[in-house]
Design a protein around this motif. Sequence first.
Motif, PDB file in Angstrom:
ATOM      1  N   LEU A  41       0.829  -1.210   0.000  1.00 54.72           N
ATOM      2  CA  LEU A  41       0.000   0.000   0.000  1.00 54.72           C
ATOM      3  C   LEU A  41       0.865   1.263   0.000  1.00 54.72           C
ATOM      4  CD1 LEU A  41      -3.070  -0.852   2.273  1.00 54.72           C
ATOM      5  CD2 LEU A  41      -2.750  -1.153  -0.161  1.00 54.72           C
ATOM      6  N   VAL A  42       1.933   1.246   0.779  1.00 52.98           N
ATOM      7  CA  VAL A  42       2.830   2.414   0.821  1.00 52.98           C
ATOM      8  C   VAL A  42       3.396   2.674  -0.577  1.00 52.98           C
ATOM      9  CG1 VAL A  42       5.037   3.263   1.742  1.00 52.98           C
ATOM     10  CG2 VAL A  42       3.382   2.173   3.276  1.00 52.98           C
ATOM     11  N   ASP A  43       3.679   1.604  -1.294  1.00 59.20           N
ATOM     12  CA  ASP A  43       4.234   1.715  -2.651  1.00 59.20           C
ATOM     13  C   ASP A  43       3.268   2.409  -3.624  1.00 59.20           C
ATOM     14  OD1 ASP A  43       6.195   0.892  -4.761  1.00 59.20           O
ATOM     15  OD2 ASP A  43       4.456  -0.244  -5.466  1.00 59.20           O
ATOM     16  N   THR A  44       1.965   2.355  -3.336  1.00 67.22           N
ATOM     17  CA  THR A  44       1.006   3.045  -4.223  1.00 67.22           C
ATOM     18  C   THR A  44       0.910   4.535  -3.868  1.00 67.22           C
ATOM     19  OG1 THR A  44      -0.921   2.736  -2.806  1.00 67.22           O
ATOM     20  CG2 THR A  44      -0.462   0.973  -4.379  1.00 67.22           C
ATOM     21  N   GLY A  45       1.606   4.947  -2.816  1.00 66.97           N
ATOM     22  CA  GLY A  45       1.586   6.359  -2.424  1.00 66.97           C
ATOM     23  C   GLY A  45       0.700   6.639  -1.221  1.00 66.97           C
ATOM     24  N   ILE A  46       0.069   5.601  -0.666  1.00 68.58           N
ATOM     25  CA  ILE A  46      -0.814   5.815   0.491  1.00 68.58           C
ATOM     26  C   ILE A  46       0.005   6.240   1.714  1.00 68.58           C
ATOM     27  CG2 ILE A  46      -2.230   4.526   2.184  1.00 68.58           C
ATOM     28  CD1 ILE A  46      -3.436   3.073  -0.289  1.00 68.58           C
ATOM     29  N   LYS A  47      -0.482   7.297   2.378  1.00 67.68           N
ATOM     30  CA  LYS A  47       0.235   7.806   3.561  1.00 67.68           C
ATOM     31  C   LYS A  47      -0.619   7.702   4.816  1.00 67.68           C
ATOM     32  CE  LYS A  47       3.814  10.490   1.654  1.00 67.68           C
ATOM     33  NZ  LYS A  47       4.569   9.311   1.289  1.00 67.68           N
ATOM     34  N   ASP A  48      -1.924   7.467   4.594  1.00 63.79           N
ATOM     35  CA  ASP A  48      -2.862   7.442   5.703  1.00 63.79           C
ATOM     36  C   ASP A  48      -3.511   6.058   5.739  1.00 63.79           C
ATOM     37  OD1 ASP A  48      -4.274   8.456   7.739  1.00 63.79           O
ATOM     38  OD2 ASP A  48      -5.404   9.946   6.569  1.00 63.79           O
ATOM     39  N   LEU A  49      -3.095   5.246   6.698  1.00 64.41           N
ATOM     40  CA  LEU A  49      -3.514   3.840   6.714  1.00 64.41           C
ATOM     41  C   LEU A  49      -4.280   3.507   7.989  1.00 64.41           C
ATOM     42  CD1 LEU A  49      -3.223   0.916   5.546  1.00 64.41           C
ATOM     43  CD2 LEU A  49      -1.099   0.738   6.837  1.00 64.41           C
ATOM     44  N   GLY A  50      -5.461   2.922   7.811  1.00 61.57           N
ATOM     45  CA  GLY A  50      -6.218   2.417   8.965  1.00 61.57           C
ATOM     46  C   GLY A  50      -6.007   0.912   9.068  1.00 61.57           C
TER      47      GLY A  50
END
Length: 354
Positions: A41-50
């Motif tokens: 998920l981080v690799d897709t650019g997501i910075k806000d993870l629940g």
Amino acid sequence: LKGLILSGGKGTRLRPLTHTRAKQLLPVANRPILFYGIETLVDTGIKDLGIIVGDTRDEVRAAVGDGAAWGIKVTYIEQSAPLGLAHAVKTAQDFIGQDPFVMYLGDNLIWGGLRRFVQEFYETKANSLILLSPVEEPQNFGVAQLEKGKIVKLVEKPKDPPSNLALVGVYIFDHNIFKAVDRIKPSWRNELEITDAIQWLITNGYNVKPYSVTNWWKDTGKAEDILEANRMVLDEIKTDMSAGIHNHNSQLVGRVVVEEGVELTNSIIRGPAIIGAGSVIVNSCVGPYTSISRGVTIVNTEIEYSVIMEDCRIIDFPSRIRNSLVGGNTTLCRSTSRCKDINLVLGDNSQLFI
Ligand code: DAU
């Protein structure tokens, strides 16, 4: 775009291992399965993870922390009970707000990243994008029926599957999914099913698009799935001995990762393999396709295609240990001299003398 990883649930098919640890924290190549999902998920650019958590909340929090290790912000969302994937979505509504989000099942491993999947979601302006992959036993998954490239029907674990296309545990939704989860009823197994929620979107005219997985993917629901995932991940490792080894007359063949403080004496390590910090291996053959966690002692034993968790002691074991998943702090010792292959699935704190 936000991320939502589901790390609650019970993990009943992985008992006894999951009596004492979260299934999403079982190690593959010495790292919790959950970390691979976070990185995807981080690799897709997501910075806000629940992260949805249940009974194993403390363990998951201790392993993942606040997300700083990945340069992201992690918010923990408590699910009262494992009442289904759609229930988990409902529970996360305050965190998600009006944003689109990638939902990722914390026990899934997917190779090759999700960037194109995310890009496709934006390009097609779909309300939801779901990943599909052909499988051999569709009755164990959510299954999609397609007509002319469009999804017409979704069913959860059907006795009589309409196709061999399984729903992979990764989905992208916009806020309309919250309408859907509010309108569906619990299934025969008393869970709010995400497949029913997606079916609701389809029936009510929302744009739900399929997307085929071309890379390797695994739902690590059972012991043999974890061993297969371990083999797949080890297939990609590069030799790393930068931590230094205390090597007394031992041979390392092929790609091997050695963590710090490892002691090898009169042994052969056949890659691909990974040896965890502080492990001691004497007069033994380890690998290929084997992950040894930290603090493990192996003496006079052969181990291959296996995952051995932290602080195990395996001494003078008479059979070659193969295709085995051994929980932490387990002792395996010799008491007779029979010598045959053995297949094991042992939980934490087990002891086996054969
Ligand atoms: O892996 C793909 C399959 O995942 C899909 O094909 C199915 O449509 C989907 O329902 C799901 O099936 P599983 O039976 O494998 O789901 P499981 O109960 O293992 O839950 C998946 C993850 O979600 C797991 O990490 C636990 C977590 N979970 C599960 C439930 C039911 C939660 O966090 N909360 C829950 O209420």
